[in-house]
Motif scaffolding. Structure first.
Motif, PDB file in Angstrom:
ATOM      1  N   GLU A   1      45.305  48.139  26.493  1.00  0.00           N
ATOM      2  CA  GLU A   1      45.762  49.516  26.826  1.00  0.00           C
ATOM      3  C   GLU A   1      46.724  49.400  28.261  1.00  0.00           C
ATOM      4  OE1 GLU A   1      44.981  54.162  27.376  1.00  0.00           O
ATOM      5  OE2 GLU A   1      43.417  53.056  26.146  1.00  0.00           O
ATOM      6  N   PHE A   2      46.169  48.803  29.265  1.00  0.00           N
ATOM      7  CA  PHE A   2      46.284  48.851  30.300  1.00  0.00           C
ATOM      8  C   PHE A   2      46.905  47.332  31.177  1.00  0.00           C
ATOM      9  CE2 PHE A   2      44.117  52.691  30.023  1.00  0.00           C
ATOM     10  CZ  PHE A   2      44.603  53.826  30.720  1.00  0.00           C
ATOM     11  N   GLY A   3      46.787  46.400  30.207  1.00  0.00           N
ATOM     12  CA  GLY A   3      47.000  45.098  30.660  1.00  0.00           C
ATOM     13  C   GLY A   3      45.932  44.331  31.162  1.00  0.00           C
ATOM     14  N   SER A   4      44.829  45.166  31.880  1.00  0.00           N
ATOM     15  CA  SER A   4      43.782  44.633  32.427  1.00  0.00           C
ATOM     16  C   SER A   4      42.950  45.809  32.843  1.00  0.00           C
ATOM     17  CB  SER A   4      44.377  43.528  33.579  1.00  0.00           C
ATOM     18  OG  SER A   4      44.408  44.406  35.018  1.00  0.00           O
ATOM     19  N   PHE A   5      41.788  45.245  32.962  1.00  0.00           N
ATOM     20  CA  PHE A   5      40.635  46.305  33.243  1.00  0.00           C
ATOM     21  C   PHE A   5      40.936  46.469  34.870  1.00  0.00           C
ATOM     22  CE2 PHE A   5      35.662  46.937  34.152  1.00  0.00           C
ATOM     23  CZ  PHE A   5      35.893  48.304  33.683  1.00  0.00           C
ATOM     24  N   SER A   6      41.167  45.426  35.655  1.00  0.00           N
ATOM     25  CA  SER A   6      41.765  45.883  36.941  1.00  0.00           C
ATOM     26  C   SER A   6      42.766  46.788  37.166  1.00  0.00           C
ATOM     27  CB  SER A   6      42.294  44.490  37.771  1.00  0.00           C
ATOM     28  OG  SER A   6      42.825  44.906  38.862  1.00  0.00           O
ATOM     29  N   ASN A   7      43.732  46.810  36.414  1.00  0.00           N
ATOM     30  CA  ASN A   7      44.671  47.623  36.412  1.00  0.00           C
ATOM     31  C   ASN A   7      44.357  49.299  36.148  1.00  0.00           C
ATOM     32  OD1 ASN A   7      46.933  46.051  36.918  1.00  0.00           O
ATOM     33  ND2 ASN A   7      47.638  45.751  34.612  1.00  0.00           N
ATOM     34  N   PHE A   8      43.469  49.229  35.099  1.00  0.00           N
ATOM     35  CA  PHE A   8      42.822  50.479  34.817  1.00  0.00           C
ATOM     36  C   PHE A   8      42.109  51.053  36.080  1.00  0.00           C
ATOM     37  CE2 PHE A   8      39.050  52.815  33.378  1.00  0.00           C
ATOM     38  CZ  PHE A   8      39.319  53.874  32.640  1.00  0.00           C
ATOM     39  N   LEU A   9      41.222  50.331  36.682  1.00  0.00           N
ATOM     40  CA  LEU A   9      40.717  50.919  37.861  1.00  0.00           C
ATOM     41  C   LEU A   9      41.123  50.974  39.089  1.00  0.00           C
ATOM     42  CD1 LEU A   9      37.405  48.554  37.078  1.00  0.00           C
ATOM     43  CD2 LEU A   9      37.455  51.095  36.555  1.00  0.00           C
TER      44      LEU A   9
END
Length: 186
Positions: free
Chosen positions: A108-116
């Motif tokens: 959904e966001f490209g990475s978990f990092s981007n989400f956080l």
């Protein structure tokens, strides 16, 4: 300059404090590792978890998210029996379920990092505490992230765990103001 006091004289804790704590990371595997280790800490000391970290890394293939998402109940039982990890089965099952949720977020966001990191506009929150005692156990932001992760079916992500997690991945810099590792002193 006086450093943060919480590591004490414990070498493992000192190395973690000096080299990882509050250092910004955008690496999904590392972020996932810290999420799992912080969740494993629930009810325990960070020193206990750090002392078992290498076994966690071996058991979960360096926190390979895809590998962890496919672990069977039998494999998780085997990890519990064969590795020096926290033996709490719900915490071990959370590795699998949280990995599955991370994969959904990555798509959904490209990475978990981007989400956080979007929660802090992709810049760490730099605090200026005078002493270790000033550092909060949780914040309004950790409560919000916790709530959002719980809505996405993450496990062991209460607001206190999430605040420690935010420190672990450098979303916040909570080194005391006089610590050589505080952002302004690096």
């Amino acid at each position: 300059m006086s450093a943060c006091l919480w590591p004490g004289k414990n070498q493992l804790m000192k190395e973690y404090h000096d080299n990882e704590w509050c250092v910004p990371s955008h690496d999904d595997s590392y972020i996932f590792e810290m999420l799992i280790l912080e969740g494993a800490q629930s009810g325990l000391s960070w020193n206990i978890v750090l002392s078992k970290r290498e076994d966690y890394q071996r058991a979960f293939h360096n926190f390979d998210i895809t590998y962890c998402s496919m672990l069977s109940d039998e494999k998780l039982e085997g990890i519990k029996d064969q590795y020096n990890v926290i033996k709490h089965l719900s915490k071990l099952k959370a590795v699998r379920s949280n990995a599955k949720e991370v994969i959904k977020i990555q798509s959904e966001f490209g990475s978990f990092s981007n989400f956080l990191w979007r929660y802090v506009d992709f810049k760490p929150v730099i605090n200026h505490w005078e002493s270790d005692g000033d550092i909060p156990a949780q914040t309004t932001l950790s409560e919000q992230i916790s709530k959002d992760l719980k809505q996405r079916n993450f496990k062991f992500v209460g607001p206190v765990i999430i605040y420690s997690f935010m420190q672990a991945i450098g979303m916040v810099d909570d080194h005391i103001r006089t610590c050589p590792h505080h952002f302004k002193n690096r």
